[in-house]
Design a protein around this motif. Structure first.
Motif, PDB file in Angstrom:
ATOM      1  N   ARG A 130       0.842  -1.068  -0.031  1.00 29.60           N
ATOM      2  CA  ARG A 130       0.101   0.201   0.001  1.00 29.60           C
ATOM      3  C   ARG A 130       0.860   1.303  -0.061  1.00 29.60           C
ATOM      4  NH1 ARG A 130      -3.252  -2.973   3.474  1.00 29.60           N
ATOM      5  NH2 ARG A 130      -2.349  -2.106   5.384  1.00 29.60           N
ATOM      6  N   ALA A 131       1.897   1.236   1.003  1.00 25.12           N
ATOM      7  CA  ALA A 131       2.732   2.341   0.765  1.00 25.12           C
ATOM      8  C   ALA A 131       3.546   2.882  -0.391  1.00 25.12           C
ATOM      9  CB  ALA A 131       3.876   2.379   1.782  1.00 25.12           C
ATOM     10  N   ALA A 132       3.852   1.500  -1.069  1.00 20.65           N
ATOM     11  CA  ALA A 132       4.404   1.659  -2.285  1.00 20.65           C
ATOM     12  C   ALA A 132       3.721   1.904  -3.535  1.00 20.65           C
ATOM     13  CB  ALA A 132       5.492   0.541  -2.510  1.00 20.65           C
ATOM     14  N   GLU A 133       2.260   1.649  -3.400  1.00 22.67           N
ATOM     15  CA  GLU A 133       1.298   1.775  -4.305  1.00 22.67           C
ATOM     16  C   GLU A 133       1.587   1.052  -5.465  1.00 22.67           C
ATOM     17  OE1 GLU A 133       1.068   5.991  -5.264  1.00 22.67           O
ATOM     18  OE2 GLU A 133       0.072   6.509  -3.503  1.00 22.67           O
ATOM     19  N   VAL A 134       1.960  -0.223  -5.024  1.00 21.11           N
ATOM     20  CA  VAL A 134       2.115  -1.460  -5.947  1.00 21.11           C
ATOM     21  C   VAL A 134       0.910  -2.442  -5.769  1.00 21.11           C
ATOM     22  CG1 VAL A 134       4.528  -1.017  -6.183  1.00 21.11           C
ATOM     23  CG2 VAL A 134       3.535  -2.756  -4.388  1.00 21.11           C
ATOM     24  N   PRO A 135       0.698  -3.584  -6.846  1.00 20.18           N
ATOM     25  CA  PRO A 135      -0.137  -4.279  -6.670  1.00 20.18           C
ATOM     26  C   PRO A 135       0.079  -5.421  -5.539  1.00 20.18           C
ATOM     27  CG  PRO A 135       0.450  -4.190  -8.954  1.00 20.18           C
ATOM     28  CD  PRO A 135       1.525  -3.248  -8.236  1.00 20.18           C
ATOM     29  N   THR A 136      -1.218  -5.584  -4.787  1.00 22.49           N
ATOM     30  CA  THR A 136      -0.702  -6.640  -3.636  1.00 22.49           C
ATOM     31  C   THR A 136      -0.032  -7.597  -4.105  1.00 22.49           C
ATOM     32  OG1 THR A 136      -3.034  -5.900  -2.705  1.00 22.49           O
ATOM     33  CG2 THR A 136      -2.208  -8.018  -1.980  1.00 22.49           C
ATOM     34  N   GLY A 137       0.895  -8.259  -3.224  1.00 26.37           N
ATOM     35  CA  GLY A 137       1.883  -9.511  -3.369  1.00 26.37           C
ATOM     36  C   GLY A 137       3.097  -8.916  -4.030  1.00 26.37           C
ATOM     37  N   THR A 138       3.359  -7.856  -4.491  1.00 22.73           N
ATOM     38  CA  THR A 138       4.446  -7.332  -5.075  1.00 22.73           C
ATOM     39  C   THR A 138       5.803  -7.551  -3.751  1.00 22.73           C
ATOM     40  OG1 THR A 138       3.373  -5.813  -6.526  1.00 22.73           O
ATOM     41  CG2 THR A 138       5.812  -5.418  -6.219  1.00 22.73           C
ATOM     42  N   THR A 139       5.402  -7.053  -2.915  1.00 22.82           N
ATOM     43  CA  THR A 139       6.789  -7.103  -1.691  1.00 22.82           C
ATOM     44  C   THR A 139       6.971  -8.662  -1.569  1.00 22.82           C
ATOM     45  OG1 THR A 139       5.616  -4.962  -0.698  1.00 22.82           O
ATOM     46  CG2 THR A 139       7.147  -6.494   0.638  1.00 22.82           C
ATOM     47  N   SER A 140       5.667  -9.341  -1.493  1.00 19.59           N
ATOM     48  CA  SER A 140       6.164 -10.926  -1.192  1.00 19.59           C
ATOM     49  C   SER A 140       6.857 -11.529  -2.345  1.00 19.59           C
ATOM     50  CB  SER A 140       4.966 -11.560  -0.842  1.00 19.59           C
ATOM     51  OG  SER A 140       4.118 -11.783  -1.902  1.00 19.59           O
ATOM     52  N   ASN A 141       7.058 -10.901  -3.446  1.00 15.04           N
ATOM     53  CA  ASN A 141       7.894 -11.452  -4.464  1.00 15.04           C
ATOM     54  C   ASN A 141       9.216 -11.152  -4.325  1.00 15.04           C
ATOM     55  OD1 ASN A 141       5.839 -12.526  -6.006  1.00 15.04           O
ATOM     56  ND2 ASN A 141       5.394 -10.592  -7.413  1.00 15.04           N
ATOM     57  N   TYR A 142       9.641  -9.933  -3.571  1.00 13.88           N
ATOM     58  CA  TYR A 142      10.990  -9.677  -3.360  1.00 13.88           C
ATOM     59  C   TYR A 142      11.344  -9.980  -2.147  1.00 13.88           C
ATOM     60  CZ  TYR A 142      10.828  -6.372  -7.352  1.00 13.88           C
ATOM     61  OH  TYR A 142      10.776  -6.117  -8.711  1.00 13.88           O
ATOM     62  N   PHE A 143      10.475 -10.107  -1.046  1.00 13.16           N
ATOM     63  CA  PHE A 143      10.761 -10.464   0.592  1.00 13.16           C
ATOM     64  C   PHE A 143      10.076 -11.426   0.934  1.00 13.16           C
ATOM     65  CE2 PHE A 143      11.527  -5.830  -0.125  1.00 13.16           C
ATOM     66  CZ  PHE A 143      12.769  -5.758  -0.427  1.00 13.16           C
ATOM     67  N   PRO A 144      10.357 -12.689   0.814  1.00 11.02           N
ATOM     68  CA  PRO A 144       9.285 -13.865   0.939  1.00 11.02           C
ATOM     69  C   PRO A 144       8.700 -13.974   2.348  1.00 11.02           C
ATOM     70  CG  PRO A 144      11.319 -14.745   0.530  1.00 11.02           C
ATOM     71  CD  PRO A 144      11.378 -13.450   0.399  1.00 11.02           C
ATOM     72  N   ASP A 145       9.540 -13.346   3.439  1.00  9.43           N
ATOM     73  CA  ASP A 145       9.174 -13.474   4.676  1.00  9.43           C
ATOM     74  C   ASP A 145       9.527 -12.280   5.696  1.00  9.43           C
ATOM     75  OD1 ASP A 145      11.899 -13.806   5.221  1.00  9.43           O
ATOM     76  OD2 ASP A 145      11.578 -16.218   5.097  1.00  9.43           O
ATOM     77  N   ARG A 146       9.338 -12.319   6.880  1.00  8.52           N
ATOM     78  CA  ARG A 146       9.611 -11.190   7.686  1.00  8.52           C
ATOM     79  C   ARG A 146      11.142 -10.927   7.928  1.00  8.52           C
ATOM     80  NH1 ARG A 146       6.350  -7.986  10.783  1.00  8.52           N
ATOM     81  NH2 ARG A 146       7.272  -6.829  12.446  1.00  8.52           N
ATOM     82  N   GLU A 147      11.773 -12.035   7.846  1.00 11.45           N
ATOM     83  CA  GLU A 147      13.298 -11.856   8.123  1.00 11.45           C
ATOM     84  C   GLU A 147      13.798 -11.242   6.743  1.00 11.45           C
ATOM     85  OE1 GLU A 147      11.507 -14.707   8.845  1.00 11.45           O
ATOM     86  OE2 GLU A 147      11.846 -14.623  10.983  1.00 11.45           O
ATOM     87  N   ALA A 148      13.412 -11.384   5.759  1.00 14.32           N
ATOM     88  CA  ALA A 148      13.714 -10.761   4.327  1.00 14.32           C
ATOM     89  C   ALA A 148      13.596  -9.288   4.723  1.00 14.32           C
ATOM     90  CB  ALA A 148      13.351 -11.361   3.292  1.00 14.32           C
ATOM     91  N   ILE A 149      12.191  -9.045   5.085  1.00 11.39           N
ATOM     92  CA  ILE A 149      11.927  -7.621   5.205  1.00 11.39           C
ATOM     93  C   ILE A 149      12.742  -6.943   6.056  1.00 11.39           C
ATOM     94  CG2 ILE A 149      10.323  -6.091   5.890  1.00 11.39           C
ATOM     95  CD1 ILE A 149       7.899  -8.204   4.813  1.00 11.39           C
ATOM     96  N   ILE A 150      13.196  -7.425   7.123  1.00 11.11           N
ATOM     97  CA  ILE A 150      14.048  -6.992   8.364  1.00 11.11           C
ATOM     98  C   ILE A 150      15.498  -6.812   7.732  1.00 11.11           C
ATOM     99  CG2 ILE A 150      15.138  -7.153  10.546  1.00 11.11           C
ATOM    100  CD1 ILE A 150      12.103  -6.725  10.649  1.00 11.11           C
ATOM    101  N   ALA A 151      15.818  -7.619   7.032  1.00 10.59           N
ATOM    102  CA  ALA A 151      17.250  -7.452   6.217  1.00 10.59           C
ATOM    103  C   ALA A 151      17.006  -6.381   5.388  1.00 10.59           C
ATOM    104  CB  ALA A 151      17.682  -8.885   5.584  1.00 10.59           C
TER     105      ALA A 151
END
Length: 188
Positions: free
Chosen positions: A34-55
C-alpha cells in the motif's frame, strides 16, 4: 524472488517508512504494498518472509544513514574539534532522516521480543561499530574503541531525545555534543 534492484530498494525504503510510522506490528507485506502503491503481492515477490523484510530494512537504513564522502573529508582536523564536527554531522544525518532513525529504534525494541530480529540487528550494529572504530583510527581522532562505544551510547540517547520529546529543548545539540566530547574524550 524478483531481481529488479531498483524496485527492491524502493520497497525497502517503503518498508522503513511503514516501520517508522506503524511500528513492528504494522509491518506487513500488504502495508508495504500500500505504501509503495504497487499491486498486492509485489512485496512478497521481493521479500518472501519477515526476516527478508528486516534484512532489507537494515540494508536501506545502512545506505540512508551512511556518511557522505564530503562529510568524512570535512573532519579537517584530528583533535576534539574534528571529532565534535563529525558527531554533529552524524546527529544531523540521523535526525534529518527521521524514518530511518525511528525505524532503527523500532527494530531495537522488536529485537527484545524476536530472536531473529535480535540476531540480524546485533550483526548489523556490531559490523557498523567495527567500521566506526576503523574510521576513527584512520582519521586519527582522539580516543580508542571504548570511546567510540561510549559515543554510540551517548548519541543513541541524544537522537532518541531529539526525535521524541527533548528533555532540554533550550540547549543546542551542538552544545550537548561539545560537552560530550569534552567529558568523554581523553586529553591528547
Amino acid at each position: 524472488m524478483a531481481k529488479n534492484d531498483a524496485r527492491r530498494g524502493e520497497l525497502g525504503d517503503h518498508a522503513v517508512a511503514v516501520l517508522a510510522r506503524e511500528g513492528a506490528r504494522g509491518l506487513t507485506h500488504r502495508a508495504i504494498d500500500r505504501a509503495a502503491e504497487v499491486p498486492t503481492g509485489t512485496t512478497s515477490n521481493y521479500f518472501p518472509d519477515r526476516e527478508a523484510i528486516i534484512a532489507a530494512i537494515l540494508e536501506r537504513i545502512g545506505i540512508r544513514l551512511a556518511p557522505s564522502n564530503s562529510e568524512e573529508a570535512g573532519i579537517g582536523e584530528a583533535g576534539r574539534a574534528g571529532f565534535a564536527s563529525y558527531m554533529n554531522a552524524l546527529v544531523g544525518r540521523l535526525t534529518s532522516d527521521r524514518d530511518a532513525a525511528i525505524a532503527l529504534f523500532e527494530l531495537r525494541l522488536e529485537a527484545t521480543r524476536r530472536p531473529a530480529v535480535h540476531d540480524a540487528l546485533a550483526h548489523w550494529a556490531r559490523s557498523g561499530l567495527d567500521a566506526d572504530v576503523a574510521f576513527h583510527r584512520q582519521q586519527g581522532l582522539p580516543g580508542d574503541r571504548e570511546h567510540v562505544v561510549l559515543f554510540h551510547y551517548a548519541i543513541t540517547g541524544l537522537i532518541l531525545d531529539q526525535l521524541t520529546v527533548p528533555i532540554d529543548p533550550a540547549t543546542e545539540v551542538s552544545t550537548t555534543i561539545a560537552r560530550l566530547v569534552d567529558g568523554l574524550l581523553p586529553e591528547r
